[in-house]
Write a protein that holds these residues in place. Structure first.
Motif, short mmCIF file in Angstrom:
data_model
loop_
_atom_site.label_atom_id
_atom_site.label_comp_id
_atom_site.label_asym_id
_atom_site.label_seq_id
_atom_site.Cartn_x
_atom_site.Cartn_y
_atom_site.Cartn_z
N VAL A 1 29.54 21.12 -4.61
CA VAL A 1 28.94 21.68 -3.39
C VAL A 1 28.46 23.11 -3.63
O VAL A 1 27.38 23.50 -3.15
N LEU A 2 29.22 23.89 -4.38
CA LEU A 2 28.78 25.25 -4.71
C LEU A 2 27.44 25.21 -5.45
O LEU A 2 26.54 26.02 -5.17
N LYS A 3 27.31 24.27 -6.37
CA LYS A 3 26.06 24.14 -7.13
C LYS A 3 24.92 23.68 -6.22
O LYS A 3 23.81 24.21 -6.29
N LYS A 4 25.20 22.73 -5.36
CA LYS A 4 24.17 22.22 -4.46
C LYS A 4 23.64 23.32 -3.54
O LYS A 4 22.44 23.43 -3.30
N GLU A 5 24.57 24.15 -3.04
CA GLU A 5 24.19 25.19 -2.08
C GLU A 5 23.80 26.50 -2.76
O GLU A 5 23.53 27.49 -2.06
N ASN A 6 23.76 26.50 -4.10
CA ASN A 6 23.44 27.72 -4.86
C ASN A 6 24.34 28.89 -4.48
O ASN A 6 23.89 30.04 -4.32
N ASN B 1 23.57 15.56 7.66
CA ASN B 1 23.00 14.20 7.50
C ASN B 1 22.30 14.02 6.15
O ASN B 1 22.30 12.94 5.58
N ASP B 2 21.68 15.10 5.66
CA ASP B 2 20.94 14.99 4.39
C ASP B 2 21.80 15.41 3.18
O ASP B 2 21.28 15.60 2.09
N PHE B 3 23.10 15.58 3.38
CA PHE B 3 23.99 16.04 2.32
C PHE B 3 23.92 15.12 1.10
O PHE B 3 23.91 15.59 -0.04
N ASP B 4 23.85 13.82 1.33
CA ASP B 4 23.94 12.85 0.23
C ASP B 4 22.65 12.74 -0.58
O ASP B 4 22.67 12.21 -1.70
N LEU B 5 21.53 13.23 -0.04
CA LEU B 5 20.24 13.09 -0.73
C LEU B 5 20.25 13.79 -2.08
O LEU B 5 19.73 13.27 -3.08
N TYR B 6 20.81 14.98 -2.12
CA TYR B 6 20.87 15.76 -3.36
C TYR B 6 21.60 14.97 -4.45
O TYR B 6 21.15 14.90 -5.60
N PHE B 7 22.72 14.36 -4.08
CA PHE B 7 23.53 13.63 -5.06
C PHE B 7 22.92 12.27 -5.39
O PHE B 7 23.16 11.73 -6.47
#
Length: 518
Positions: free
Chosen positions: A308-313, A334-340
């Protein structure tokens, strides 16, 4: 199947959780690097490269330093007793790798006797794997204690003039080290790396360490300096081990609840008997198994936070980012899973059909792409991290050492169990016999029951567990096991000179302080 993870995905260490790499550490190297951090206010200066023959500090260089000191009149008797002084240096002043192997032994550093010890070291042989950073952060919970420790360790040295000052409180080993650093100066370059925005996530545990250090420093004019520093080293290793064990236990709960505000109900049973076949050993082994079996849950929780730290920079140098991360994990958008999903698709695209099927079978019970991604990280990197965390905890807990609280036999019949080394017990008793009165500490005698209760309430270490909720329905064998354990505990106290039951009168059977403070 070879699944390639990029460098960032493979990184496990997260300074916001625990600064140290899980490696086989040496507590002496941790202390040497801690002194450097204390001296430079949380910054690790870079050691200046030295060219040619002077690039590595060897015993001959230290012997030459004493020759020069003798010529200058700072010391006397080196020429007459050079062999004895070399033995003294090897035994009391320096740490060595491969000690005793004449072909391979090399100096790693001066012993952590004085704050300036870090100045003479061969950095490649004094790696602490950032464990000193964790100790420094824990000390930061109480800046007054940190400053008091720094002042005690610095006694006898004027940092302004870089000269020896008042030597009345110093022992001969500290004086030897201070004379050496006058003549062996490797030099350091300032570094931009600092720890001052990071706070320990187990604040109560860090504060407990600070309180133990403060209590030990109360003895600084009563206990020989080298003995007190040995106590500090023992307690530091002990608290690092407690911290990582509690983190292994609590971090999955923190991630699950999305909050640091959780109950710390961690506890373990110690086997005081020194007998692998004792009745209490079974319970101590079960507690050790439970801790080691929890490491995978801790690894998973760490990878979740890192992802999550990496996803949120978000950077790993500010503790405020942890609160944000926990909130996202608890309440994902809702869009949390799109990145992964993108990450997962990239991994799959590099595989052939057979490997894809194998990959999908590895994560078939996971429903979201985030969970699939984390499960994959745990499957690939988990065994490596588990192996080195076991080794790391063994080292911090001083396994099979009188300073430690983990032991393991040579055969599979005697797996790891929690124990209580006499040197560790001695340091703990010195702390427990201190009582606060207003702003001062005094020493008081304790009964066996008072001591075991203090150790249980303060550290979560159980010697007599019959009053514990988990043993409220204990059978006869468990009662006998704890009775045997308490008797062995008394025997250990007799061995280190704190307990003399010279009378049958129960009221006279007390643990008496070795040093009286009134």
């Amino acid at each position: 199947m070879a699944i390639k993870l990029n460098k960032e995905e493979s990184v496990f260490r997260n300074e916001l959780l625990f600064t140290a790499d899980a490696k086989a550490i040496n507590i002496d190297y941790t202390m040497v690097n801690l002194y450097m951090l204390l001296r430079h206010d949380g910054i690790r200066p870079k050691q200046r490269n030295r060219a040619g023959e002077n690039a590595f500090i060897e015993i001959e260089k230290l012997k030459n330093a004493f020759r020069v000191l003798e010529e200058e009149g700072s010391v006397t008797g080196y020429t007459e007793h050079s062999e004895a002084i070399e033995i003294w240096m090897r035994t009391n002043l320096v740490n060595m790798v491969f000690r005793g192997n004449l072909d391979k032994e090399k100096i790693s550093s001066l012993r952590p006797i004085h704050l300036e010890s870090y100045r003479v070291r061969n950095a490649q042989n004094t790696r602490d794997y950032f464990s000193a950073d964790q100790v420094y952060l824990m000390l930061g919970q109480n800046p007054e204690v940190k400053d008091d420790l720094k002042q005690f360790l610095m006694e006898g040295w004027d940092k302004t003039t870089d000269t020896i000052s008042n030597t009345k409180t110093l022992d001969v080993d500290s004086l030897g080290i201070l004379h050496l650093i006058k003549k062996v100066r490797p030099g350091f370059l300032e570094s931009a790396s600092a720890l001052n925005q990071i706070k320990p996530i187990l604040k109560a545990q860090a504060e407990l360490y600070c309180d133990d250090v403060r209590r030990l420093l109360v003895y600084k004019r009563e206990i020989p300096r080298n003995v007190l520093i040995d106590y500090l080293k023992t307690i530091t290793s002990f608290h690092l081990s407690l911290y990582i064990q509690k983190l292994i236990y609590l971090l999955p709960k923190i991630v699950e609840t999305g909050s640091f505000d959780i109950k710390d109900d961690w506890s373990i049973v110690l086997d005081s008997t020194d007998d692998f076949e004792s009745k209490i050993s079974k319970i101590a082994i079960e507690d050790a198994d439970k801790m080691y079996n929890s490491i995978y849950d801790y690894i998973k929780a760490t990878f979740q936070i890192n992802a999550v730290l990496k996803k949120e920079n978000l950077d790993k140098n500010n503790s405020k980012n942890l609160d944000t991360t926990l909130n996202i994990l608890k309440n994902p958008q809702n869009d949390f899973d799109l990145y992964f999903q993108v990450l997962w698709n990239n991994i799959q695209s590099s595989l052939d059909e057979e490997d894809k099927e194998l990959l999908n079978s590895m994560v078939k019970y996971e429903t979201t792409y985030f969970d699939k991604y984390i499960e994959l990280l745990v499957k690939i990197r988990g065994p490596y991290q588990y192996k080195y965390h076991v080794q790391f905890i063994d080292n911090l807990s001083q396994k099979n050492n009188e300073r430690g609280f983990i032991a393991q036999g040579r055969s599979k019949k005697h797996p790891r169990r929690f124990v209580l080394g006499t040197r560790l017990l001695e340091a703990l008793v010195q702390i427990q016999v201190l009582h606060r009165e207003d702003n001062d500490f005094i020493t008081k005698s304790l009964s066996i029951e008072e001591l075991t209760e203090k150790i249980r309430n303060r550290y979560g270490l159980i010697i007599n567990g019959l009053s514990e909720p988990r043993f409220e329905d204990a059978d006869l064998n468990t009662h006998l096991a704890f009775k045997e354990n308490v008797e062995a505990f008394k025997q250990k106290l007799r061995q280190i000179g704190f307990y003399n039951d010279l009378s049958d009168a129960y009221i006279l059977q007390k643990i008496r302080p070795r040093y009286e403070l009134k």
